[in-house]
Design an enzyme around this catalytic site. Structure first.
Site, PDB file in Angstrom:
ATOM      1  N   LYS A  48       0.844  -1.205   0.000  1.00 51.24           N
ATOM      2  CA  LYS A  48       0.000   0.000   0.000  1.00 51.24           C
ATOM      3  C   LYS A  48       0.884   1.261   0.000  1.00 51.24           C
ATOM      4  O   LYS A  48       1.831   1.353   0.792  1.00 51.24           O
ATOM      5  CB  LYS A  48      -0.896  -0.034   1.251  1.00 51.24           C
ATOM      6  CG  LYS A  48      -1.742   1.212   1.461  1.00 51.24           C
ATOM      7  CD  LYS A  48      -2.918   1.280   0.524  1.00 51.24           C
ATOM      8  CE  LYS A  48      -3.674   2.591   0.671  1.00 51.24           C
ATOM      9  NZ  LYS A  48      -4.660   2.817  -0.403  1.00 51.24           N
ATOM     10  N   CYS A 137      -2.961   8.144  -8.164  1.00 51.38           N
ATOM     11  CA  CYS A 137      -4.145   7.986  -7.298  1.00 51.38           C
ATOM     12  C   CYS A 137      -5.133   9.119  -7.590  1.00 51.38           C
ATOM     13  O   CYS A 137      -4.791  10.287  -7.423  1.00 51.38           O
ATOM     14  CB  CYS A 137      -3.744   8.014  -5.824  1.00 51.38           C
ATOM     15  SG  CYS A 137      -5.178   7.967  -4.740  1.00 51.38           S
ATOM     16  N   LYS A 174       3.865   4.205 -12.086  1.00 44.10           N
ATOM     17  CA  LYS A 174       2.476   3.731 -12.209  1.00 44.10           C
ATOM     18  C   LYS A 174       1.613   4.824 -12.843  1.00 44.10           C
ATOM     19  O   LYS A 174       1.494   5.929 -12.329  1.00 44.10           O
ATOM     20  CB  LYS A 174       1.920   3.322 -10.843  1.00 44.10           C
ATOM     21  CG  LYS A 174       0.516   2.734 -10.949  1.00 44.10           C
ATOM     22  CD  LYS A 174       0.144   1.994  -9.690  1.00 44.10           C
ATOM     23  CE  LYS A 174      -1.272   1.451  -9.751  1.00 44.10           C
ATOM     24  NZ  LYS A 174      -1.654   0.766  -8.536  1.00 44.10           N
TER      25      LYS A 174
END
Ligand SMILES: Cc1cc2nc3c(=O)[nH]c(=O)nc-3n(C[C@H](O)[C@H](O)[C@H](O)COP(=O)(O)O)c2cc1C
Ligand code: SF4
Ligand code: SF4
Length: 404
Positions: A48, A137, A174
């Site tokens: 995480k 995110c 990412k």
């Protein structure tokens, strides 16, 4: 049960016992969870996302769209880890110490170059194998973090370079799918020294709306906001981005693919379009770590059936068959073939052809069987797509359009 094939693969020189990793999310948010995942058979975990920022999460934070028995898509409003950095680093160190054969990836997120560099240094010191930069995110509360970073190639390049300065480990960037051309930030990351790309993070979304309060779900004291969608619904979007990256002439990096992997067939699709490793969250949130057994066994049997010795042998095989629209053959018609023996007479093909295609199916009300009017049929295959009986309507006679 022992697997019939060796599923190991390397990415950036790191040996993975199989391609299956947990992606960074609640499924990988502490030592005990990652240890159980390793024991269940996952080759690696992307822990995480950690950072100096400590998330203060909303409650509730999830919503889903259901199709039949399971989720077709899942919406979350979660940010990065809600634990102090030191605690996360201690758990990462313990994981690597206790599971030296498994791959531990630290997902990191800073808000400026100094933070990115320091997070990289601290994660390497903790002993992880790989760093993943979370540029994606979609529900961070600051423009300096999250998917807005991933839409800005200059920030992606600067932060990737900072991470490379802070550590000698392989670095994955990412990517956010909330962008038209992922090639732009991916190439910026490559130029700045990234060693791999992780794709995709969640898709910005709104799901259901409460019809009485008029508030989108999930409702947090009467309000909600746009946030990330994951699971089955986003797999086609992920595959599209991965294929486009792999086919870009300047793109050279290996990809860790993710977005909607539920079954071993999904996993094979990602491999065939060029992913070397695979990451999973939503299906684990729905069905638990044990799904890795089906993923591994299905992949292994598929390799046996197709004669693949190594996972690597199938990586990217479908790219040569994925071409631009102008390169597709437009000279032929493939008529549908109706198997009257297996037809259950539901009438779905007739209905869809009447109202959604070319009125090319004649419906016999007595026998409740379809027959084709070739003069009207351009071979669109809507009927194949709607028929509820597998193998009942199949591609049939092929003709050249010039012969019509
Ligand atoms: C509840 C939830 C929390 C997530 N948190 C993170 C995170 O902290 N860092 C990150 O890089 N991705 C995060 N993700 C994205 C996942 O890692 C993954 O990229 C995405 O969900 C697509 O894969 P899936 O369809 O298998 O879930 C999160 C996803 C979900 C559903
Ligand atoms: S292929 Fe298209 S047009 Fe032809 S019968 Fe089926 S639905 Fe109708
Ligand atoms: S949709 Fe399939 S099963 Fe239903 S009537 Fe048409 S061919 Fe028969």
């Amino acid at each position: 049960m022992p697997l019939i094939k060796d599923l190991s693969i390397e990415m950036n020189g790191v040996r993975c016992e199989n391609p299956f990793f947990l992606s960074s999310s609640p499924v990988s948010s502490n030592y005990e969870m990652c240890a159980r995942a390793f024991d269940a058979g996952w080759a690696g975990v992307v822990y995480k996302t950690i950072g100096f920022f400590i998330a203060n999460e909303v409650s509730p934070r999830f919503d889903h769209v259901r199709d039949g028995s399971g989720w077709s898509g899942f919406k979350n409003m979660e940010q990065i880890s809600d634990k102090p950095l030191e605690r996360n680093l201690e758990m990462l160190a313990r994981l690597k110490r206790d599971y030296p054969e498994k791959v531990v990836v630290a997902s990191i997120m800073g808000s400026n170059e100094q933070e990115w560099q320091e997070l990289a240094r601290l994660s390497e010191e903790a002993g992880v194998d790989i760093l993943e930069c979370n540029f994606s995110c979609p529900q961070m509360t600051s423009d300096a973090m999250g998917s807005d970073v991933g839409q800005n190639d200059d920030l992606v390049a600067r932060y990737t370079a900072a991470v490379k300065r802070g550590s000698s480990l392989p670095v994955w960037a990412k990517m956010t799918p909330n962008i038209g051309q992922m090639e732009i930030p991916a190439l910026a990351a490559q130029k700045a020294g990234a060693n791999g790309i992780a794709a995709i993070n969640t898709v910005k979304s709104l799901t259901g709306i409460d019809l009485n309060s008029f508030t989108p779900e999930p409702q947090i004291r009467g309000k909600s906001s746009i946030s990330g969608y994951s699971g089955r619904a986003i797999k086609p979007i992920a595959l599209r981005f991965i294929a486009q990256l792999m086919q870009h002439p300047e793109f050279r990096l290996p990809i860790s693919g993710q977005g909607g992997i539920y079954t071993w067939e999904d996993a094979v699709h990602f491999l065939l379009l060029g992913s070397r490793t695979l990451q999973v969250t939503t299906s684990v949130m729905e069905h638990g770590y044990r799904i890795v057994e089906d993923l591994k066994s299905g992949l292994s049997h598929y390799m046996q059936d197709k004669g693949f010795e190594r996972v690597e042998d199938m990586v990217g095989l479908s790219l040569q068959n994925t071409v631009a629209a102008e390169e597709l053959n437009r000279d032929r018609i493939i008529y549908p073939h109706f198997d009257h023996k297996s037809c259950i007479g539901c009438g779905q093909c007739h209905l869809s052809c009447q109202d959604g295609a070319h009125q090319a199916i004649h419906w016999d009300h007595q026998s409740r069987k379809p027959t084709l009017d070739k003069a009207k049929c351009p071979g669109c295959h809507l009927c194949l797509n709607v028929c509820p009986v597998a193998g009942c309507i199949t591609p049939g006679e092929v003709i050249s359009k010039q012969a019509c």
